[in-house]
Write an enzyme that holds these catalytic residues in place. Structure first.
Site, mmCIF file in Angstrom:
data_model
loop_
_atom_site.group_PDB
_atom_site.id
_atom_site.type_symbol
_atom_site.label_atom_id
_atom_site.label_comp_id
_atom_site.label_asym_id
_atom_site.label_seq_id
_atom_site.Cartn_x
_atom_site.Cartn_y
_atom_site.Cartn_z
ATOM 1 N N ARG A 106 -9.345 8.879 -5.441
ATOM 2 C CA ARG A 106 -8.361 8.767 -6.529
ATOM 3 C C ARG A 106 -9.138 8.820 -7.832
ATOM 4 O O ARG A 106 -9.996 7.968 -8.096
ATOM 5 C CB ARG A 106 -7.575 7.457 -6.421
ATOM 6 C CG ARG A 106 -6.707 7.189 -7.626
ATOM 7 C CD ARG A 106 -5.752 6.047 -7.431
ATOM 8 N NE ARG A 106 -4.684 6.403 -6.515
ATOM 9 C CZ ARG A 106 -3.555 5.700 -6.353
ATOM 10 N NH1 ARG A 106 -3.363 4.598 -7.053
ATOM 11 N NH2 ARG A 106 -2.630 6.089 -5.500
ATOM 12 N N HIS A 133 -0.160 14.093 -6.528
ATOM 13 C CA HIS A 133 -0.219 12.947 -5.596
ATOM 14 C C HIS A 133 0.325 13.445 -4.245
ATOM 15 O O HIS A 133 1.400 13.028 -3.792
ATOM 16 C CB HIS A 133 0.599 11.779 -6.151
ATOM 17 C CG HIS A 133 0.297 10.458 -5.516
ATOM 18 N ND1 HIS A 133 -0.653 10.299 -4.513
ATOM 19 C CD2 HIS A 133 0.827 9.211 -5.721
ATOM 20 C CE1 HIS A 133 -0.687 9.028 -4.148
ATOM 21 N NE2 HIS A 133 0.189 8.351 -4.863
ATOM 22 N N GLN A 136 1.372 11.054 -1.327
ATOM 23 C CA GLN A 136 2.656 10.423 -1.600
ATOM 24 C C GLN A 136 3.792 11.359 -1.180
ATOM 25 O O GLN A 136 4.752 10.937 -0.529
ATOM 26 C CB GLN A 136 2.752 10.110 -3.110
ATOM 27 C CG GLN A 136 4.058 9.490 -3.528
ATOM 28 C CD GLN A 136 4.237 8.083 -2.972
ATOM 29 O OE1 GLN A 136 3.383 7.243 -3.156
ATOM 30 N NE2 GLN A 136 5.350 7.827 -2.299
ATOM 31 N N ASP A 227 9.726 7.510 -11.033
ATOM 32 C CA ASP A 227 8.367 6.953 -11.094
ATOM 33 C C ASP A 227 8.194 6.366 -12.492
ATOM 34 O O ASP A 227 9.012 6.616 -13.391
ATOM 35 C CB ASP A 227 7.351 8.088 -10.824
ATOM 36 C CG ASP A 227 5.900 7.612 -10.838
ATOM 37 O OD1 ASP A 227 5.664 6.396 -10.678
ATOM 38 O OD2 ASP A 227 4.993 8.456 -11.019
ATOM 39 N N CYS A 267 7.921 5.848 -5.782
ATOM 40 C CA CYS A 267 6.614 5.768 -5.117
ATOM 41 C C CYS A 267 6.004 4.366 -5.225
ATOM 42 O O CYS A 267 5.126 4.025 -4.431
ATOM 43 C CB CYS A 267 5.671 6.815 -5.697
ATOM 44 S SG CYS A 267 5.438 6.632 -7.469
ATOM 45 N N ARG A 295 3.783 5.971 4.099
ATOM 46 C CA ARG A 295 2.459 6.384 3.600
ATOM 47 C C ARG A 295 1.432 6.265 4.729
ATOM 48 O O ARG A 295 0.585 7.129 4.941
ATOM 49 C CB ARG A 295 2.018 5.486 2.421
ATOM 50 C CG ARG A 295 2.844 5.608 1.155
ATOM 51 C CD ARG A 295 2.673 6.944 0.482
ATOM 52 N NE ARG A 295 1.286 7.308 0.272
ATOM 53 C CZ ARG A 295 0.554 6.939 -0.788
ATOM 54 N NH1 ARG A 295 1.091 6.235 -1.742
ATOM 55 N NH2 ARG A 295 -0.718 7.322 -0.908
HETATM 56 N N1 NVA Z 1 2.487 8.432 -11.755
HETATM 57 C C1 NVA Z 1 1.898 7.177 -11.360
HETATM 58 C C2 NVA Z 1 1.899 7.073 -9.880
HETATM 59 C C3 NVA Z 1 1.330 5.792 -9.322
HETATM 60 C C4 NVA Z 1 1.354 5.761 -7.839
HETATM 61 C C5 NVA Z 1 0.485 7.096 -11.902
HETATM 62 O O1 NVA Z 1 -0.229 8.106 -11.860
HETATM 63 O O2 NVA Z 1 0.088 6.027 -12.378
HETATM 64 N N1 CP Z 2 2.380 4.893 -4.623
HETATM 65 C C1 CP Z 2 1.063 4.620 -4.743
HETATM 66 O O1 CP Z 2 0.213 5.517 -4.693
HETATM 67 O O2 CP Z 2 0.789 3.305 -4.905
HETATM 68 P P1 CP Z 2 -0.644 2.678 -5.235
HETATM 69 O O3 CP Z 2 -0.977 3.062 -6.654
HETATM 70 O O4 CP Z 2 -0.453 1.209 -5.054
HETATM 71 O O5 CP Z 2 -1.646 3.253 -4.277
#
Ligand code: NVA
Ligand code: CP
Length: 308
Positions: A106, A133, A136, A227, A267, A295
């Site tokens: 990530r 993502h 997800q 989201d 998500c 997930r």
């Molecule tokens: N769009 C959000 C998703 C978190 C799972 C982010 O990137 O923070």
């Molecule tokens: N939805 C998701 O990716 O959650 P986290 O940021 O907790 O991994």
């Protein structure tokens, strides 16, 4: 017994790294894992995790998925490893891929993830970037399939920021032939290359619609998805975005315009009373915790296909 097929691509960096048949195979495999119809072992295999941004679901679901396969996980914290010190990605990637069998990362820029994949001899998985993502989206479409079975009859509306989650939904939607509608404020449309790619895959079928009107987008939709308005890394834009996104909250009034059978997805993590109301996320239509559980099953299936 169903025999998992190895994926054509070494890595899963983007939704488009999967062919439509591969997505279906992963979703079917994930369902088998969920139903406890399948027992596959990758004893002694090691998954390396690198999280440059926070995570609860992705981190834990990958760890549990790997342990269910009989393998183990190493979670590298950038602040206590040499990653945070700025060791070049090409060095970290070459070293870690000599220890681990697969890496899930990530990070911020998609190009950093691609750099890891370039130098890693083992598969690299996108565990979220600023652009996509895709893990997800695998769980999202698994949840949608559990509910509606036939993707061609589903209209999915995403209300909010045209962000990483929206981009992956658009690409998976194109691969699976799902009608995807995005409702976002002006200036917050999804990535233009993602839109172009999806339209190429959709070949003039008009399956992807982008609008600035949430009510028009929700009309008769089967899935309502939202989201956070400000993603990780956008903390300094929060105040401005909260204003710009006024009118884009998924509340009961908006939900009432959707199809009667509509389900609600998010998500997570969520900001209740910003992008979604507490009432909607806690309603009988909400599938957010099923989605979060999926997930783990989807990633167990993904790991199986990458390690096979
Ligand atoms: N769009 C959000 C998703 C978190 C799972 C982010 O990137 O923070
Ligand atoms: N939805 C998701 O990716 O959650 P986290 O940021 O907790 O991994």
């Amino acid at each position: 017994m169903m025999k998992p097929k190895k994926l054509a691509n070494k890595d899963f960096l983007s939704s488009l790294d999967l062919a439509p048949e591969e997505v279906i195979d992963i979703l079917n495999l994930a369902q088998k894992f969920k139903n406890k119809d399948l027992n596959i072992e990758f004893k002694n295999k090691v998954l390396g995790l690198i999280f440059d941004k926070s995570s609860t679901r992705t981190r834990v679901s990958f760890q549990v998925a790997m342990s269910r396969l009989g393998g183990t996980t190493i979670d590298l914290d950038p602040t206590t490893s040499q990653i945070g010190r700025g060791e070049p990605i090409k060095d970290t990637a070459r070293v870690l891929s000599r220890y681990c069998d697969v890496l899930a990362i990530r990070t911020f820029k998609q190009s950093n993830l691609e750099e890891y994949a370039k130098w890693s001899s083992k598969p690299v998985i996108n565990a979220l970037t600023d652009l996509e993502h895709p893990c997800q989206a695998l769980a999202d479409f698994m949840t949608i399939k559990e509910e509606f079975i036939d993707f061609s009859k589903v209209a999915l509306t995403f209300i909010g920021d045209g962000n990483n989650v929206a981009n992956s939904l658009i690409l998976f939607g194109a691969l699976l032939g799902v009608e995807v509608r995005i409702a976002c404020p002006k200036g917050y449309e999804p990535n233009s290359l993602v839109i172009k790619k999806a339209n190429e895959i959709n070949k003039g079928t008009n399956l992807l619609k982008i609008t600035n009107d949430p009510y028009a987008a929700v009309e008769g939709a089967n899935v309502l998805y939202t989201d956070v308005w400000s993603s990780m890394g956008e903390e300094n834009q929060k105040e401005e975005k909260d204003k710009e996104f006024s009118g884009f909250t998924v509340d009961s009034n908006l939900v009432s315009k959707a199809s009667k059978d509509a389900i609600i997805l998010h998500c997570l993590p969520a900001y209740r009373s910003k992008e979604i109301t507490d009432e909607v996320i806690e309603s009988a239509k909400s599938r957010v915790f099923e989605q979060a559980e999926n997930r783990m099953h989807a990633q167990q299936a993904l790991l199986t296909c990458l390690l096979s």
